[in-house]
Design an enzyme around this catalytic site. Structure first.
Site, PDB file in Angstrom:
ATOM      1  N   VAL A  57       0.834  -1.207   0.000  1.00 12.81           N
ATOM      2  CA  VAL A  57       0.000   0.000   0.000  1.00 12.81           C
ATOM      3  C   VAL A  57       0.871   1.259   0.000  1.00 12.81           C
ATOM      4  CG1 VAL A  57      -1.703   1.338   1.303  1.00 12.81           C
ATOM      5  CG2 VAL A  57      -1.991  -1.131   1.037  1.00 12.81           C
ATOM      6  N   CYS A  58       1.860   1.316   0.871  1.00 15.20           N
ATOM      7  CA  CYS A  58       2.728   2.496   0.922  1.00 15.20           C
ATOM      8  C   CYS A  58       3.475   2.687  -0.394  1.00 15.20           C
ATOM      9  CB  CYS A  58       3.711   2.397   2.082  1.00 15.20           C
ATOM     10  SG  CYS A  58       2.895   2.466   3.684  1.00 15.20           S
ATOM     11  N   THR A  59       3.917   1.608  -0.986  1.00 17.34           N
ATOM     12  CA  THR A  59       4.618   1.700  -2.263  1.00 17.34           C
ATOM     13  C   THR A  59       3.700   2.266  -3.335  1.00 17.34           C
ATOM     14  OG1 THR A  59       6.081  -0.114  -1.654  1.00 17.34           O
ATOM     15  CG2 THR A  59       5.898   0.393  -4.007  1.00 17.34           C
ATOM     16  N   PHE A  62       3.214   5.979  -2.751  1.00 14.89           N
ATOM     17  CA  PHE A  62       4.380   6.768  -3.118  1.00 14.89           C
ATOM     18  C   PHE A  62       4.511   6.883  -4.632  1.00 14.89           C
ATOM     19  CE2 PHE A  62       7.559   8.020   0.200  1.00 14.89           C
ATOM     20  CZ  PHE A  62       6.662   7.996   1.245  1.00 14.89           C
TER      21      PHE A  62
END
Length: 142
Positions: A57-59, A62
């Site tokens: 999710v964070c990737t 970003f």
């Protein structure tokens, strides 16, 4: 560079910051070297956190933010990320993002250890909630 256990002097804060309050200046290590909030004086800043490097999710978030960076720049809005992960983890992660997605992360990612700058800026309970789901703050540095 300072060791992550020895942070530079920090302004005295008597109570946690709330939305709409002035953000005091601070310096920290980042993927682009020493970061100083004072360098962004007069600009809009989106300061956003993520709970961990290398997570799907964070990737994806970003990658999406990096692809939209030109739109933020057109609004004179600086992008700044932070996480409790180490500077070395951040550097490996942005390298992986570039290798897998051909996207460059050109905004700084601040290394913010658990006892770092942000617990002293924002209410610790708010920060813990942000660690779980990520968050963004938009403010103008005056």
């Amino acid at each position: 560079m300072t060791d992550q256990t020895q942070l530079p002097p920090f302004p005295s804060i008597t109570a946690p910051l709330r939305l709409g309050e002035a953000v005091p200046g601070f310096t920290a290590r980042s993927t682009q070297g020493q970061f100083s909030l004072a360098d962004l004086r007069g600009r809009w800043v989106m300061l956003f956190s993520h709970p961990a490097d290398f997570t799907p999710v964070c990737t994806s978030e970003f990658v999406a933010i990096a692809r939209a960076a030109d739109r933020f720049a057109a609004l004179d809005c600086a992008l700044v990320a932070l996480s409790v992960d180490s500077l070395f983890s951040h550097l490996a992660w942005i390298r992986m993002i570039h290798d897998r997605f051909d996207v460059r992360i050109e905004f700084p990612i601040i290394e913010d250890p658990v006892d770092g700058h942000c617990p002293r800026l924002w209410d610790a309970r708010t920060r813990c909630a942000r660690r779980l789901r990520g968050s963004g703050e938009l403010f103008r540095r005056s």
